[in-house]
Design a protein around this motif. Structure first.
Motif, PDB file in Angstrom:
ATOM      1  N   VAL A 150       0.836  -1.208   0.000  1.00 27.06           N
ATOM      2  CA  VAL A 150       0.000   0.000   0.000  1.00 27.06           C
ATOM      3  C   VAL A 150       0.867   1.253   0.000  1.00 27.06           C
ATOM      4  O   VAL A 150       0.652   2.184  -0.794  1.00 27.06           O
ATOM      5  N   VAL A 151       1.855   1.299   0.899  1.00 22.87           N
ATOM      6  CA  VAL A 151       2.660   2.508   1.081  1.00 22.87           C
ATOM      7  C   VAL A 151       3.600   2.754  -0.089  1.00 22.87           C
ATOM      8  O   VAL A 151       3.816   3.897  -0.507  1.00 22.87           O
ATOM      9  N   ARG A 152       4.159   1.691  -0.653  1.00 20.39           N
ATOM     10  CA  ARG A 152       5.168   1.842  -1.696  1.00 20.39           C
ATOM     11  C   ARG A 152       4.611   1.866  -3.116  1.00 20.39           C
ATOM     12  O   ARG A 152       5.215   2.459  -4.016  1.00 20.39           O
ATOM     13  N   LEU A 153       3.457   1.243  -3.333  1.00 19.08           N
ATOM     14  CA  LEU A 153       2.936   1.133  -4.694  1.00 19.08           C
ATOM     15  C   LEU A 153       1.539   1.735  -4.859  1.00 19.08           C
ATOM     16  O   LEU A 153       1.352   2.701  -5.596  1.00 19.08           O
ATOM     17  N   ALA A 154       0.547   1.163  -4.185  1.00 17.77           N
ATOM     18  CA  ALA A 154      -0.848   1.517  -4.462  1.00 17.77           C
ATOM     19  C   ALA A 154      -1.176   2.957  -4.091  1.00 17.77           C
ATOM     20  O   ALA A 154      -1.746   3.709  -4.895  1.00 17.77           O
ATOM     21  N   LEU A 155      -0.836   3.365  -2.864  1.00 22.43           N
ATOM     22  CA  LEU A 155      -1.176   4.720  -2.420  1.00 22.43           C
ATOM     23  C   LEU A 155      -0.431   5.802  -3.200  1.00 22.43           C
ATOM     24  O   LEU A 155      -1.040   6.819  -3.584  1.00 22.43           O
ATOM     25  N   PRO A 156       0.875   5.667  -3.475  1.00 24.79           N
ATOM     26  CA  PRO A 156       1.538   6.681  -4.308  1.00 24.79           C
ATOM     27  C   PRO A 156       0.889   6.847  -5.677  1.00 24.79           C
ATOM     28  O   PRO A 156       0.801   7.961  -6.200  1.00 24.79           O
ATOM     29  N   VAL A 157       0.418   5.740  -6.267  1.00 19.78           N
ATOM     30  CA  VAL A 157      -0.237   5.823  -7.568  1.00 19.78           C
ATOM     31  C   VAL A 157      -1.539   6.620  -7.466  1.00 19.78           C
ATOM     32  O   VAL A 157      -1.863   7.427  -8.342  1.00 19.78           O
ATOM     33  N   VAL A 158      -2.284   6.419  -6.377  1.00 19.85           N
ATOM     34  CA  VAL A 158      -3.513   7.192  -6.158  1.00 19.85           C
ATOM     35  C   VAL A 158      -3.194   8.682  -6.058  1.00 19.85           C
ATOM     36  O   VAL A 158      -3.875   9.531  -6.655  1.00 19.85           O
ATOM     37  N   LEU A 159      -2.153   9.027  -5.306  1.00 20.21           N
ATOM     38  CA  LEU A 159      -1.782  10.428  -5.124  1.00 20.21           C
ATOM     39  C   LEU A 159      -1.314  11.044  -6.442  1.00 20.21           C
ATOM     40  O   LEU A 159      -1.648  12.195  -6.758  1.00 20.21           O
ATOM     41  N   PHE A 160      -0.546  10.285  -7.209  1.00 25.49           N
ATOM     42  CA  PHE A 160      -0.088  10.787  -8.508  1.00 25.49           C
ATOM     43  C   PHE A 160      -1.264  11.070  -9.425  1.00 25.49           C
ATOM     44  O   PHE A 160      -1.352  12.144 -10.041  1.00 25.49           O
ATOM     45  N   GLN A 161      -2.182  10.125  -9.528  1.00 21.63           N
ATOM     46  CA  GLN A 161      -3.311  10.292 -10.435  1.00 21.63           C
ATOM     47  C   GLN A 161      -4.208  11.439  -9.994  1.00 21.63           C
ATOM     48  O   GLN A 161      -4.729  12.188 -10.826  1.00 21.63           O
TER      49      GLN A 161
ATOM     50  N   PHE B 158      -3.459   1.721 -15.989  1.00 17.09           N
ATOM     51  CA  PHE B 158      -2.562   1.035 -15.054  1.00 17.09           C
ATOM     52  C   PHE B 158      -2.652   1.654 -13.661  1.00 17.09           C
ATOM     53  O   PHE B 158      -2.796   0.942 -12.654  1.00 17.09           O
ATOM     54  N   THR B 159      -2.550   2.982 -13.579  1.00 14.19           N
ATOM     55  CA  THR B 159      -2.615   3.647 -12.279  1.00 14.19           C
ATOM     56  C   THR B 159      -3.982   3.471 -11.634  1.00 14.19           C
ATOM     57  O   THR B 159      -4.084   3.347 -10.408  1.00 14.19           O
ATOM     58  N   THR B 160      -5.040   3.444 -12.438  1.00 13.66           N
ATOM     59  CA  THR B 160      -6.381   3.242 -11.896  1.00 13.66           C
ATOM     60  C   THR B 160      -6.520   1.852 -11.279  1.00 13.66           C
ATOM     61  O   THR B 160      -7.052   1.698 -10.167  1.00 13.66           O
ATOM     62  N   LEU B 161      -6.024   0.833 -11.986  1.00 13.58           N
ATOM     63  CA  LEU B 161      -6.110  -0.536 -11.484  1.00 13.58           C
ATOM     64  C   LEU B 161      -5.281  -0.716 -10.216  1.00 13.58           C
ATOM     65  O   LEU B 161      -5.747  -1.304  -9.227  1.00 13.58           O
TER      66      LEU B 161
END
Length: 308
Positions: free
Chosen positions: A38-49, A194-197
């Motif tokens: 969550v901290v390294r992959l999923a959440l950063p992608v949410v913040l970027f998008q 990709f970022t959405t998924l």
């Protein structure tokens, strides 16, 4: 009431899935691995998008920004000040402050605003989610890093803090997204999908992780601290936000009502994620999330009824 239950019940269901999985040994020792995901992959992608798709028109509501951020800031500072335990460092106080001021804008706020205000409430909830994740979260990370990276030399301390912040995906990702928005860079469709998924996994995995953690035999935490966070989150923060948006900063009723409702949301998973990531106490935040979510079924129902 149905809209609130529709938002709250999936949260409890995901926490229960994690809890039962831990009790039955389905996932094994997966708490740290899921939290790292969550901290390294999923959440950063949410913040970027979130930041890459933002426009000036969406954030050009100074009254709402001041009211919502002001409520979070006041709650953070008060929770920070009330933590008088001598053993607690700046990092611990920062996580506790975050634990009192971090509303669950993403997982609960967006569907709840859609249910209460219709499509008109979506931009308000989206902005609140960005403010929570990028402003409040970033401020807490900066304070934590300043504490954990201390050296005898001020220059070396600042250098270590700067390096840690620059390589922290929770800060680097939204900054990169903001840069894309400022330069009007359109994210290609494959990358956007990709970022959405990947980002869609952030909240469910975080909630399952909380369930896994709650099933572990952990040291007893101070319940007085848990209840202090719950009271500050569910009552003090909306009180401050409501005072600001109704009496200090004029704004349309939709924005003032949405600001009050979003500030009254229960505690989100962000503080728990940070506590686990930095190796700090996570028992208090995990229980505060659980209790504040349960109590919010009543408090938000009353608030929606009062707003009409």
């Amino acid at each position: 009431m149905q809209a609130i239950f529709n938002s709250v019940l999936p949260i409890f269901a995901l926490i229960l899935v994690g809890y039962l999985s831990a009790k039955r040994g389905v996932l094994g020792p997966a708490v740290d691995h899921l939290n790292t995901f969550v901290v390294r992959l999923a959440l950063p992608v949410v913040l970027f998008q979130s930041m890459a798709g933002i426009t000036w028109g969406e954030i050009n509501h100074p009254g709402f920004l001041a009211s919502f951020v002001g409520g979070m800031a006041a709650t953070f500072v008060l929770a920070f000040a009330l933590d008088r335990r001598k053993a607690h460092r700046l990092a611990d106080k920062s996580i506790e402050g975050l634990g009192a001021a971090y509303p669950n804008t993403g997982f609960m706020g967006i569907p709840l605003c859609l249910a209460v205000f219709g499509e008109r409430g979506l931009p308000v909830a989206a902005i609140a989610a960005v403010l929570t994740a990028c402003v409040l979260f970033a401020a807490a990370i900066v304070l934590i890093e300043m504490d954990l990276q201390q050296e005898k030399s001020l220059g070396r301390t600042l250098g270590k803090v700067g390096k840690s912040l620059a390589t922290n995906p929770l800060l680097a990702a939204p900054m990169l997204g903001l840069l894309c928005a400022a330069l009007h860079i359109v994210i290609p469709t494959p990358i956007l999908r990709f970022t959405t998924l990947l980002g869609a996994a952030a909240s469910p995995c975080a909630l399952v992780t909380i369930g896994l953690f709650l099933a572990q035999p952990v040291a007893a935490c101070e319940m007085s601290t848990v209840w202090r966070l719950v009271v500050l989150k569910l009552f003090f923060q909306p009180l401050v936000t409501g005072a600001l948006c109704f009496w200090v900063f004029p704004m349309p009723p939709l924005w003032s009502h949405a600001a009050l409702l979003l500030s009254a949301l229960p505690l989100g998973t962000g503080p728990f994620m940070l506590a686990k990531h930095y190796g700090r106490e996570a028992a208090v935040t995990s229980r505060a999330i659980l209790f504040s979510t349960l109590i919010s079924v009543l408090t938000i129902s009353l608030l929606v009824a009062w707003l009409g």
